[in-house]
Design a protein around this motif. Structure first.
Motif, PDB file in Angstrom:
ATOM      1  N   ARG A  63       0.793  -1.218   0.000  1.00  0.00           N
ATOM      2  CA  ARG A  63       0.000   0.000   0.000  1.00  0.00           C
ATOM      3  C   ARG A  63       0.830   1.275   0.000  1.00  0.00           C
ATOM      4  N   ARG A  64       2.153   1.131  -0.059  1.00  0.00           N
ATOM      5  CA  ARG A  64       2.940   2.317  -0.347  1.00  0.00           C
ATOM      6  C   ARG A  64       2.525   2.870  -1.702  1.00  0.00           C
ATOM      7  N   ALA A  65       2.189   1.994  -2.609  1.00  0.00           N
ATOM      8  CA  ALA A  65       1.523   2.337  -3.861  1.00  0.00           C
ATOM      9  C   ALA A  65       0.339   1.391  -3.948  1.00  0.00           C
ATOM     10  N   ASP A  66      -0.867   1.892  -3.748  1.00  0.00           N
ATOM     11  CA  ASP A  66      -2.035   1.036  -3.553  1.00  0.00           C
ATOM     12  C   ASP A  66      -2.490   0.412  -4.870  1.00  0.00           C
ATOM     13  N   VAL A  67      -1.727  -0.571  -5.317  1.00  0.00           N
ATOM     14  CA  VAL A  67      -2.037  -1.296  -6.549  1.00  0.00           C
ATOM     15  C   VAL A  67      -2.117  -2.774  -6.211  1.00  0.00           C
ATOM     16  N   TRP A  68      -3.220  -3.398  -6.562  1.00  0.00           N
ATOM     17  CA  TRP A  68      -3.373  -4.827  -6.276  1.00  0.00           C
ATOM     18  C   TRP A  68      -2.557  -5.645  -7.264  1.00  0.00           C
ATOM     19  N   PRO A  69      -1.839  -6.648  -6.792  1.00  0.00           N
ATOM     20  CA  PRO A  69      -1.107  -7.528  -7.710  1.00  0.00           C
ATOM     21  C   PRO A  69      -2.074  -8.458  -8.432  1.00  0.00           C
ATOM     22  N   THR A  70      -1.605  -9.043  -9.503  1.00  0.00           N
ATOM     23  CA  THR A  70      -2.401 -10.046 -10.199  1.00  0.00           C
ATOM     24  C   THR A  70      -2.394 -11.338  -9.390  1.00  0.00           C
ATOM     25  N   CYS A  71      -3.277 -12.244  -9.757  1.00  0.00           N
ATOM     26  CA  CYS A  71      -3.326 -13.536  -9.064  1.00  0.00           C
ATOM     27  C   CYS A  71      -2.024 -14.300  -9.252  1.00  0.00           C
ATOM     28  N   ARG A  72      -1.418 -14.202 -10.418  1.00  0.00           N
ATOM     29  CA  ARG A  72      -0.144 -14.882 -10.660  1.00  0.00           C
ATOM     30  C   ARG A  72       0.932 -14.329  -9.737  1.00  0.00           C
ATOM     31  N   GLU A  73       0.966 -13.011  -9.550  1.00  0.00           N
ATOM     32  CA  GLU A  73       1.965 -12.411  -8.668  1.00  0.00           C
ATOM     33  C   GLU A  73       1.733 -12.836  -7.222  1.00  0.00           C
ATOM     34  N   THR A  74       0.468 -12.959  -6.821  1.00  0.00           N
ATOM     35  CA  THR A  74       0.171 -13.422  -5.461  1.00  0.00           C
ATOM     36  C   THR A  74       0.687 -14.835  -5.254  1.00  0.00           C
ATOM     37  N   LEU A  75       0.503 -15.694  -6.243  1.00  0.00           N
ATOM     38  CA  LEU A  75       0.999 -17.062  -6.137  1.00  0.00           C
ATOM     39  C   LEU A  75       2.526 -17.097  -6.167  1.00  0.00           C
ATOM     40  N   ASP A  76       3.136 -16.188  -6.915  1.00  0.00           N
ATOM     41  CA  ASP A  76       4.603 -16.167  -6.996  1.00  0.00           C
ATOM     42  C   ASP A  76       5.225 -15.826  -5.643  1.00  0.00           C
ATOM     43  N   VAL A  77       4.632 -14.851  -4.919  1.00  0.00           N
ATOM     44  CA  VAL A  77       5.191 -14.480  -3.612  1.00  0.00           C
ATOM     45  C   VAL A  77       4.625 -15.352  -2.500  1.00  0.00           C
ATOM     46  N   CYS A  78       3.591 -16.134  -2.825  1.00  0.00           N
ATOM     47  CA  CYS A  78       2.997 -17.092  -1.884  1.00  0.00           C
ATOM     48  C   CYS A  78       2.519 -16.411  -0.607  1.00  0.00           C
ATOM     49  N   THR A  79       1.911 -15.249  -0.745  1.00  0.00           N
ATOM     50  CA  THR A  79       1.296 -14.567   0.392  1.00  0.00           C
ATOM     51  C   THR A  79       0.394 -13.465  -0.137  1.00  0.00           C
ATOM     52  N   GLY A  80      -0.459 -12.961   0.725  1.00  0.00           N
ATOM     53  CA  GLY A  80      -1.356 -11.879   0.340  1.00  0.00           C
ATOM     54  C   GLY A  80      -2.240 -11.500   1.507  1.00  0.00           C
ATOM     55  N   ASP A  81      -2.903 -10.359   1.396  1.00  0.00           N
ATOM     56  CA  ASP A  81      -3.814  -9.951   2.455  1.00  0.00           C
ATOM     57  C   ASP A  81      -5.234 -10.339   2.072  1.00  0.00           C
ATOM     58  N   HIS A  82      -6.214  -9.782   2.777  1.00  0.00           N
ATOM     59  CA  HIS A  82      -7.609 -10.156   2.532  1.00  0.00           C
ATOM     60  C   HIS A  82      -8.020  -9.875   1.087  1.00  0.00           C
ATOM     61  N   GLU A  83      -7.547  -8.765   0.538  1.00  0.00           N
ATOM     62  CA  GLU A  83      -7.966  -8.380  -0.806  1.00  0.00           C
ATOM     63  C   GLU A  83      -7.409  -9.327  -1.868  1.00  0.00           C
ATOM     64  N   GLU A  84      -6.141  -9.697  -1.743  1.00  0.00           N
ATOM     65  CA  GLU A  84      -5.565 -10.629  -2.717  1.00  0.00           C
ATOM     66  C   GLU A  84      -6.282 -11.983  -2.680  1.00  0.00           C
ATOM     67  N   HIS A  85      -6.609 -12.467  -1.496  1.00  0.00           N
ATOM     68  CA  HIS A  85      -7.332 -13.738  -1.383  1.00  0.00           C
ATOM     69  C   HIS A  85      -8.717 -13.633  -2.022  1.00  0.00           C
ATOM     70  N   ALA A  86      -9.404 -12.530  -1.769  1.00  0.00           N
ATOM     71  CA  ALA A  86     -10.747 -12.360  -2.332  1.00  0.00           C
ATOM     72  C   ALA A  86     -10.702 -12.249  -3.846  1.00  0.00           C
ATOM     73  N   LEU A  87      -9.731 -11.531  -4.375  1.00  0.00           N
ATOM     74  CA  LEU A  87      -9.595 -11.407  -5.824  1.00  0.00           C
ATOM     75  C   LEU A  87      -9.370 -12.765  -6.472  1.00  0.00           C
ATOM     76  N   MET A  88      -8.506 -13.579  -5.882  1.00  0.00           N
ATOM     77  CA  MET A  88      -8.224 -14.886  -6.462  1.00  0.00           C
ATOM     78  C   MET A  88      -9.444 -15.799  -6.412  1.00  0.00           C
ATOM     79  N   LEU A  89     -10.127 -15.831  -5.274  1.00  0.00           N
ATOM     80  CA  LEU A  89     -11.294 -16.701  -5.170  1.00  0.00           C
ATOM     81  C   LEU A  89     -12.400 -16.250  -6.125  1.00  0.00           C
TER      82      LEU A  89
END
Length: 240
Positions: free
Chosen positions: A43-69
């Motif tokens: 959130r230093r730059a409030d841009v959501w990562p893509t689902c692929r990027e979330t899987l690459d870093v193997c972590t995320g907050d509530h928003e990343e989980h909701a986007l993927m599901l």
């Protein structure tokens, strides 16, 4: 969000076979670790990562989980939305809302929309008392986003007719249509795993090759020696 940017992730099966399949997708997303540290960094730059990027870093907050599901649900043909608002655990909660029929698993027995909590691996009717969302401010999917303009915001007090502009104010309308933006995601190509034994053998051979390369590299760089692998001995050890 609505209008492009992140397209729907298509699942390998193309359609869901009921509640059990949807719960499996929920379980899969819930296994991704939740990290608030990652959320603060992002959130230093409030841009959501893509689902692929979330899987690459193997972590995320509530928003990343909701986007993927939500993407996985949309990919198997379920009407799904990301729901945003303050929650019990966080001032910025994100859940997934599904609307449909009970036989597809997207709604309760009485047709009530369901809320899916992708970080807690929970699903319940939108009006259930244990809902993790305190107040709903916005709902969106891959086509549009809707602001809650109802006098109350608690999920059990809301009407969920998104086509009713007295309840939900859409961002895109006929007078202001969405622009078609290109997706930043790469296409996903699923391998045919009908021959499961061959797939596992290929994975084992690939992993064995990686381990062999690491061992040889370490001995060459640290011990200044060469390493010859005895394939016959390896086969005998596997047979034990």
């Amino acid at each position: 969000g609505g209008g492009g940017g992140e397209r729907v992730l298509e699942g390998p099966s193309g359609s869901a076979n009921g509640e059990q399949d949807l719960r499996r997708l929920l379980r899969f997303v819930s296994l991704i670790p939740t990290s608030l540290e990652w959320a603060r960094f992002r959130r230093r730059a409030d841009v959501w990562p893509t689902c692929r990027e979330t899987l690459d870093v193997c972590t995320g907050d509530h928003e990343e989980h909701a986007l993927m599901l939500c993407n996985l649900f949309l990919g198997v043909g379920v009407e799904a939305y990301v729901v945003l608002g303050p929650g019990v655990r966080s001032p910025r909660e994100a859940l997934v809302l599904t609307i449909g029929s009970s036989h597809t698993g997207a709604a309760g027995r009485d047709g009530e929309p369901l809320m899916w909590n992708p970080t807690a691996n929970q699903v319940y009717p939108a009006g259930h008392a244990r809902n993790a969302m305190v107040s709903v401010t916005m709902v969106f999917n891959d086509r549009n986003m809707w602001a809650n303009v109802q006098q109350k915001g608690a999920p059990h007090e809301l009407g969920w007719e998104l086509a009713n502009d007295k309840q939900w104010r859409p961002f895109f309308t006929n007078a202001f249509p969405p622009r078609q933006l290109g997706s930043v995601q790469m296409a996903i190509h699923y391998a045919d795993n009908r021959n499961a034994a061959a797939v596992y053998e290929e994975m084992a051979a690939s992993l064995e090759g990686e381990v062999r390369m690491v061992i040889q590299s370490y001995r060459r760089n640290k011990l200044h020696s060469t390493t010859d692998m005895n394939s016959r001995c390896g086969k005998q050890l596997k047979a034990q």
